[in-house]
Each structure stands twice: as structure tokens, then as C-alpha cells.
Design a protein around this motif. Structure first.
Motif, PDB file in Angstrom:
ATOM      1  N   ILE A 124       0.843  -1.209   0.000  1.00 46.57           N
ATOM      2  CA  ILE A 124       0.000   0.000   0.000  1.00 46.57           C
ATOM      3  C   ILE A 124       0.873   1.252   0.000  1.00 46.57           C
ATOM      4  O   ILE A 124       0.438   2.326   0.439  1.00 46.57           O
ATOM      5  CB  ILE A 124      -0.960   0.006   1.212  1.00 46.57           C
ATOM      6  CG1 ILE A 124      -0.192  -0.132   2.534  1.00 46.57           C
ATOM      7  CG2 ILE A 124      -2.029  -1.070   1.099  1.00 46.57           C
ATOM      8  CD1 ILE A 124      -1.040   0.161   3.753  1.00 46.57           C
ATOM      9  N   GLN A 126       1.762   3.200  -2.349  1.00 45.18           N
ATOM     10  CA  GLN A 126       1.242   4.326  -3.140  1.00 45.18           C
ATOM     11  C   GLN A 126       0.116   5.058  -2.417  1.00 45.18           C
ATOM     12  O   GLN A 126      -0.040   6.270  -2.554  1.00 45.18           O
ATOM     13  CB  GLN A 126       0.746   3.827  -4.511  1.00 45.18           C
ATOM     14  CG  GLN A 126       1.839   3.162  -5.343  1.00 45.18           C
ATOM     15  CD  GLN A 126       2.988   4.123  -5.649  1.00 45.18           C
ATOM     16  OE1 GLN A 126       2.793   5.165  -6.267  1.00 45.18           O
ATOM     17  NE2 GLN A 126       4.180   3.791  -5.170  1.00 45.18           N
ATOM     18  N   ALA A 162      -0.498   2.448 -11.728  1.00 46.56           N
ATOM     19  CA  ALA A 162      -1.887   2.931 -11.845  1.00 46.56           C
ATOM     20  C   ALA A 162      -2.753   2.084 -10.917  1.00 46.56           C
ATOM     21  O   ALA A 162      -3.548   1.244 -11.356  1.00 46.56           O
ATOM     22  CB  ALA A 162      -2.357   2.830 -13.283  1.00 46.56           C
ATOM     23  N   VAL A 164      -5.628   0.981  -8.529  1.00 48.08           N
ATOM     24  CA  VAL A 164      -7.055   1.267  -8.293  1.00 48.08           C
ATOM     25  C   VAL A 164      -7.243   1.764  -6.865  1.00 48.08           C
ATOM     26  O   VAL A 164      -7.818   2.827  -6.621  1.00 48.08           O
ATOM     27  CB  VAL A 164      -7.903   0.006  -8.542  1.00 48.08           C
ATOM     28  CG1 VAL A 164      -9.323   0.172  -7.997  1.00 48.08           C
ATOM     29  CG2 VAL A 164      -7.930  -0.356 -10.016  1.00 48.08           C
ATOM     30  N   GLY A 165      -6.717   0.997  -5.923  1.00 49.20           N
ATOM     31  CA  GLY A 165      -6.924   1.330  -4.513  1.00 49.20           C
ATOM     32  C   GLY A 165      -6.321   2.667  -4.136  1.00 49.20           C
ATOM     33  O   GLY A 165      -6.956   3.477  -3.457  1.00 49.20           O
TER      34      GLY A 165
HETATM   35  C1  EPZ Z   1      -8.295  -3.708  -6.811  1.00 47.43           C
HETATM   36  O1  EPZ Z   1      -7.307  -4.198  -5.918  1.00 47.43           O
HETATM   37  C2  EPZ Z   1      -9.397  -4.734  -6.797  1.00 47.43           C
HETATM   38  N1  EPZ Z   1      -9.939  -4.826  -5.454  1.00 47.43           N
HETATM   39  C3  EPZ Z   1      -8.861  -6.095  -7.237  1.00 47.43           C
HETATM   40  O2  EPZ Z   1      -9.981  -6.961  -7.337  1.00 47.43           O
HETATM   41  C4  EPZ Z   1      -8.240  -5.962  -8.626  1.00 47.43           C
HETATM   42  O3  EPZ Z   1      -7.619  -7.187  -8.955  1.00 47.43           O
HETATM   43  C5  EPZ Z   1      -7.202  -4.843  -8.638  1.00 47.43           C
HETATM   44  O4  EPZ Z   1      -7.778  -3.615  -8.154  1.00 47.43           O
HETATM   45  C6  EPZ Z   1      -6.655  -4.568 -10.037  1.00 47.43           C
HETATM   46  O5  EPZ Z   1      -7.710  -4.210 -10.880  1.00 47.43           O
HETATM   47  C7  EPZ Z   1     -10.810  -3.874  -5.063  1.00 47.43           C
HETATM   48  O6  EPZ Z   1     -11.148  -2.963  -5.808  1.00 47.43           O
HETATM   49  C8  EPZ Z   1     -11.335  -4.016  -3.665  1.00 47.43           C
HETATM   50  P1  EPZ Z   1      -4.177  -2.213  -7.304  1.00 47.43           P
HETATM   51  P2  EPZ Z   1      -6.089  -3.237  -5.468  1.00 47.43           P
HETATM   52  O7  EPZ Z   1      -3.813  -1.290  -6.212  1.00 47.43           O
HETATM   53  O8  EPZ Z   1      -6.593  -1.860  -5.274  1.00 47.43           O
HETATM   54  C9  EPZ Z   1       0.492  -2.756  -7.028  1.00 47.43           C
HETATM   55  C10 EPZ Z   1     -11.293  -8.851  -6.904  1.00 47.43           C
HETATM   56  O9  EPZ Z   1     -11.195 -10.056  -7.163  1.00 47.43           O
HETATM   57  N2  EPZ Z   1       0.412  -1.764  -5.949  1.00 47.43           N
HETATM   58  O10 EPZ Z   1      -4.745  -1.672  -8.557  1.00 47.43           O
HETATM   59  O11 EPZ Z   1      -5.371  -3.879  -4.352  1.00 47.43           O
HETATM   60  C11 EPZ Z   1      -0.131  -4.087  -6.628  1.00 47.43           C
HETATM   61  O12 EPZ Z   1       0.790  -4.882  -5.937  1.00 47.43           O
HETATM   62  C12 EPZ Z   1     -10.085  -8.082  -6.439  1.00 47.43           C
HETATM   63  O13 EPZ Z   1     -12.353  -8.198  -7.005  1.00 47.43           O
HETATM   64  C13 EPZ Z   1       1.594  -1.238  -5.416  1.00 47.43           C
HETATM   65  O14 EPZ Z   1       2.685  -1.596  -5.838  1.00 47.43           O
HETATM   66  O15 EPZ Z   1      -5.187  -3.313  -6.771  1.00 47.43           O
HETATM   67  C14 EPZ Z   1      -0.509  -4.680  -7.956  1.00 47.43           C
HETATM   68  O16 EPZ Z   1       0.620  -5.303  -8.515  1.00 47.43           O
HETATM   69  C15 EPZ Z   1      -8.831  -8.934  -6.423  1.00 47.43           C
HETATM   70  N3  EPZ Z   1       1.504  -0.319  -4.421  1.00 47.43           N
HETATM   71  C16 EPZ Z   1      -0.877  -3.453  -8.790  1.00 47.43           C
HETATM   72  O17 EPZ Z   1      -0.308  -2.328  -8.125  1.00 47.43           O
HETATM   73  C17 EPZ Z   1       0.294   0.115  -3.920  1.00 47.43           C
HETATM   74  O18 EPZ Z   1       0.281   0.975  -3.019  1.00 47.43           O
HETATM   75  C18 EPZ Z   1      -2.370  -3.213  -8.923  1.00 47.43           C
HETATM   76  O19 EPZ Z   1      -2.898  -3.130  -7.617  1.00 47.43           O
HETATM   77  C19 EPZ Z   1      -0.886  -0.430  -4.475  1.00 47.43           C
HETATM   78  C20 EPZ Z   1      -0.801  -1.359  -5.483  1.00 47.43           C
END
Ligand code: EPZ
Length: 422
Positions: A124, A126, A162, A164-165
Motif C-alpha cells: 500500500i 502508493q 496505476a 485502483v486502490g
Molecule cells: C483492486 O485491488 C481490486 N480490489 C482487485 O480486485 C483488482 O484485482 C485490482 O484492483 C486490479 O484491478 C478492489 O477494488 C477491492 P491495485 P487493489 O492497487 O486496489 C500494485 C477482486 O477479485 N500496488 O490496482 O489492491 C499491486 O501490488 C479483487 O475483485 C503497489 O505496488 O489493486 C498490484 O501489482 C482482487 N503499491 C498493482 O499495483 C500500492 O500501493 C495493482 O494493484 C498499491 C498497489
């Protein structure tokens, strides 16, 4: 413990309505904390993650009630608690949105580190980078994310990924920040746009959601609202893939076809027919599914949340297919369970090589996460004989009574208590 038992070999035929989007719901429910009045949110999916978040909001002092299974009425004027350390918080990853919402409204938040699906590291950093840019001090202590800011000030934030969270969480924290916040390299997923639209309907000033650059102009407060969340792109895609895998013909209603473009294109490439209407689409499976290459990308690319389901489809397609997972670093753990059904998949890091068509046979399998569970259901629908799926709790986190929807399409699927004969 419950299990889903499927007897495969039946084509799916008919039509179903797609539920509201889980990943929009789990962002918009915490965002309610930012409102000073009553929010009515319609088209919520009635799933575990929604129930857990509503329970958490109630414990924070928000008056919550379901007008019906899919409509939440929430009054957060009485929220005063900024510490969310309940069991309900640990259950899901989206709990991290409580940090952005509590920090945005109160200037402080203390939230248990999130749980959620385990496929590789899910940092987390980012999120924290964004909160600190807005002027917050953030530390992780005793399993809690603790954020404090005397005053939140708008700032430019360039996301390394990019996320989402992180995009949504920073939006939430910036709504009342003094001045303008610019999120560059922002995520463009439909649920990012849905959350921005929800904030704007309450009086926020969020511009550019759905593009790489989102600008948030701080406002003094947010008012009451009524809002309907978007349909679930991933639930819709799951049923599209199940229709293709069983050679059936299924119409998905109450959807936004534009959100499904990458899945419709890939299924068409495999030889399926996909016909779109204004708010529905019909998928017809092909007699012989062609092999393809699938590369998961951020929106509008092929969603990583449909990668497991697509891999199963490729197992029953003819020839050699390739699946490249570019979003997460370890999202093939479910392949071990797929092999129990007879799938022929070789993993090399973030690439899976699929040999088809495999003759699948029913087996006892276990869901390793939410979308892996959906993939095992599709495998069971295609397998000869009975497939019994454990860890149904993962599937219930993201799909509202999936067995009812599939049964209505002709599948032989039932939910049994583990001690019952399967
Ligand atoms: C959201 O997760 C979704 N969950 C996930 O859906 C989905 O797979 C994901 O987005 C990608 O679309 C919710 O919306 C609750 P990310 P999130 O931050 O926010 C890296 C489902 O089955 N990253 O977009 O955790 C991370 O490691 C779930 O519905 C960092 O490096 O995904 C990953 O490789 C599973 N640092 C990439 O970014 C950070 O601070 C994308 O993660 C945050 C993320």
C-alpha cells in the motif's frame, strides 16, 4: 463449512441480470463517511464484503440500514470514531478505503491493515505516498495504519503504478483538502469513475476520473444523496466466459456493454458470437474454441480479475494458448487446483502456457481466492462427473448467490453442508 457441488456437461442457456459492482460498492460504502447527511445507495450486491463494510461503518457510529437487499440507507452525521480495529476490517482488502475517508473527514485514522485475496505481495506504499503528499503523517504500528494531519492540503501526486486502490483512497482523502490535488497515472477502472461520480453527486469537485489525470478541488462539505452503483464488469465477464466454456447461449442484462469490450473482443477472437444491445449482451459459444493469447492489463485492457476464469476457458479450447499476468506478481496459485480437474497448464513466472482441449473430469477442489473460486466453478461446469468446491466463503465475498444464477441457466449446481454426502 459449505461446498458447491457441480455435475458438469450441461450447456448454459437463458438470461440473467448482473448485480451491482463489488469493487464500486466497497469504495462507495466507506466514502459515505465523508457525507454529513443521509446517503441512499442502490444496486448494491448483497455479498459478504458489503455486509462486512456496513458492519464496520455501524461500529464507527454510522446509522446504517438495508431498505431492501440491494439498497443501503446510511447516515454518517453521527460518526465520531476514527479507529477501525474490528474483525470485520481484516476480512477484506477494501478496508483500506476507511483510512482515506476517515483521514479526509477527521484528519486522523487508525485502521487495521487490510486482508483480502492472497496472490503475491499487495503493498500500500502508493496509498501512503498520496496521504503524505497531502500533509499527513502515516505510520504502521501494531498491525494498524495510523494517519494524522493537522491540515490536508491539495498536492500533485504521481503514482508509480496505476493502482485502483491508491487512486480511490487519495480521492477520498483529498475531497476536503485545501486547494487542488492532481493524481497523475491514475487508475481508469469503471469503479474509480463510479466512486468519483458518487462523490460529485454529494458536492465534491472531482474531474478527470476515467483518464490518467484526476483533479480534486477541495470543498467545505458534502450533502445528502441518492446513488445507483454500476453493474459488475467482473461478474458479467465471469458469466460470459462460463457461457463460452459450456457452448451455451446466455444473455446478460442490466450491464454497460462498453465495460465488457476487452472480454467481448477476446471471446470473438476465440470464435464465439457476442451481440450487444443498449444494456445487455448475448454470448454464444463456438463448437470449436480457438486458442489465443491473453494479457491482463489495467482498464481498458483485459481485467486481471478475469484471468483465472479465462485460463479455464482456454483449457477447453483447441491448441496452445498463452496467459500473461502483468498486474499481480503471483496470480497463478489456483492452477494447482485446476490440474485436479485435468487442466494442462504450465507456469513460468507471470506466464501460463495452456494446452487444450483438455478432457476435464470432476474432482474435489478448493478455492484459493475469490476469482480462483469462480474459475473452479467454470471448470466444474465443463467436467465430466461431480466437482465439489471448498472454501465457498471466498466465492460468496464477490458473487451474490452464484448457484442460483447458474441454476437458472440450466447448470446442475447446489450448495451443501460439508458433512452432507456430496
Ligand atoms: C483492486 O485491488 C481490486 N480490489 C482487485 O480486485 C483488482 O484485482 C485490482 O484492483 C486490479 O484491478 C478492489 O477494488 C477491492 P491495485 P487493489 O492497487 O486496489 C500494485 C477482486 O477479485 N500496488 O490496482 O489492491 C499491486 O501490488 C479483487 O475483485 C503497489 O505496488 O489493486 C498490484 O501489482 C482482487 N503499491 C498493482 O499495483 C500500492 O500501493 C495493482 O494493484 C498499491 C498497489
Amino acid at each position: 463449512m459449505e461446498r458447491l457441488v457441480i455435475t458438469g456437461g450441461r450447456r448454459l442457456n437463458g438470461e440473467i441480470s448482473v448485480n451491482g459492482a463489488k469493487n464500486a460498492a466497497v469504495a462507495i460504502i466507506p466514502a459515505v463517511i465523508l457525507a454529513s447527511g443521509v446517503c441512499v445507495i442502490e444496486n448494491l450486491p448483497y455479498i459478504e464484503d458489503v455486509v462486512s463494510l456496513v458492519d464496520t461503518l455501524t461500529r464507527l457510529g454510522c446509522k446504517c440500514g438495508f431498505r431492501d437487499r440491494h439498497t443501503l440507507v446510511a447516515d454518517s452525521s453521527g460518526v465520531s470514531e476514527t479507529q477501525a480495529a474490528f474483525d470485520s476490517v481484516r476480512k477484506l482488502r477494501a478496508s483500506y478505503y476507511l483510512v482515506g475517508a476517515l483521514l479526509g473527514r477527521f484528519g486522523e485514522a487508525s485502521v487495521t491493515l487490510p486482508g483480502g485475496c492472497n496472490f503475491g505481495t499487495r503493498p500500500i506504499d502508493q496509498h501512503i505516498k498520496g496521504f503524505e503528499a497531502l500533509g499527513a503523517e502515516v505510520r504502521i504500528e501494531h498491525g494498524q495504519i495510523i494517519a494524522k494531519a493537522a491540515k490536508l492540503r491539495g498536492a500533485p501526486i504521481y503514482l508509480d503504478v496505476a493502482s485502483v486502490g491508491a487512486t480511490i483512497n487519495i480521492m477520498l482523502a483529498a475531497v476536503f483538502a485545501e486547494g487542488t490535488t492532481v493524481i497523475d497515472n491514475a487508475a481508469k477502472e469503471p469503479h474509480v469513475v463510479d466512486c468519483a461520480n458518487f462523490l460529485n453527486i454529494m458536492g465534491a469537485r472531482v474531474k478527470g476520473a476515467g483518464t490518467d489525470v484526476i483533479k480534486i478541488q477541495g470543498v467545505p462539505g458534502l450533502h445528502d444523496c441518492e446513488y445507483t452503483i454500476i453493474p459488475d464488469q467482473i461478474e458479467c465477464g465471469t458469466f460470459m466466459i462460463a457461457a463460452a466454456a459450456t457452448g451455451g447461449r446466455v444473455t446478460l442484462k442490466n450491464i454497460i456493454p462498453k465495460h465488457m469490450d476487452s472480454i467481448s473482443a477476446k471471446l470473438s477472437e476465440m470464435g464465439c458470437s457476442v451481440r450487444e444491445g443498449a444494456d445487455f449482451l448475448t454470448v454464444e459459444g463456438a463448437e470449436r474454441l480457438k486458442p489465443v493469447t491473453v494479457k491482463t492489463m489495467v482498464y481498458p485492457g483485459f481485467p486481471t480479475d478475469l484471468q483465472p476464469q479465462m485460463t479455464v476457458l482456454l483449457c477447453v479450447a483447441g491448441g496452445t494458448s498463452i496467459v500473461k499476468e502483468t498486474v499481480f506478481d503471483n496470480r497463478f496459485q489456483y492452477i494447482t487446483e485446476l490440474r485436479r480437474l485435468g487442466c494442462d497448464v504450465t507456469i513460468d513466472g507471470r506466464v501460463a502456457v495452456v494446452e487444450g482441449p483438455a478432457k476435464l473430469t470432476g474432482a474435489d477442489v478448493t478455492a484459493t481466492d475469490l476469482r480462483a473460486g469462480a474459475a473452479l466453478i467454470i471448470g466444474g461446469l465443463c467436467a465430466d462427473g461431480a466437482t465439489s468446491i471448498g472454501n465457498v466463503k471466498y466465492i460468496d465475498r464477490g458473487y451474490e448467490t452464484i448457484e442460483h444464477n447458474l441454476s437458472s441457466l440450466g447448470a446442475d449446481i447446489k450448495r451443501v453442508r460439508a458433512e452432507e454426502p456430496t
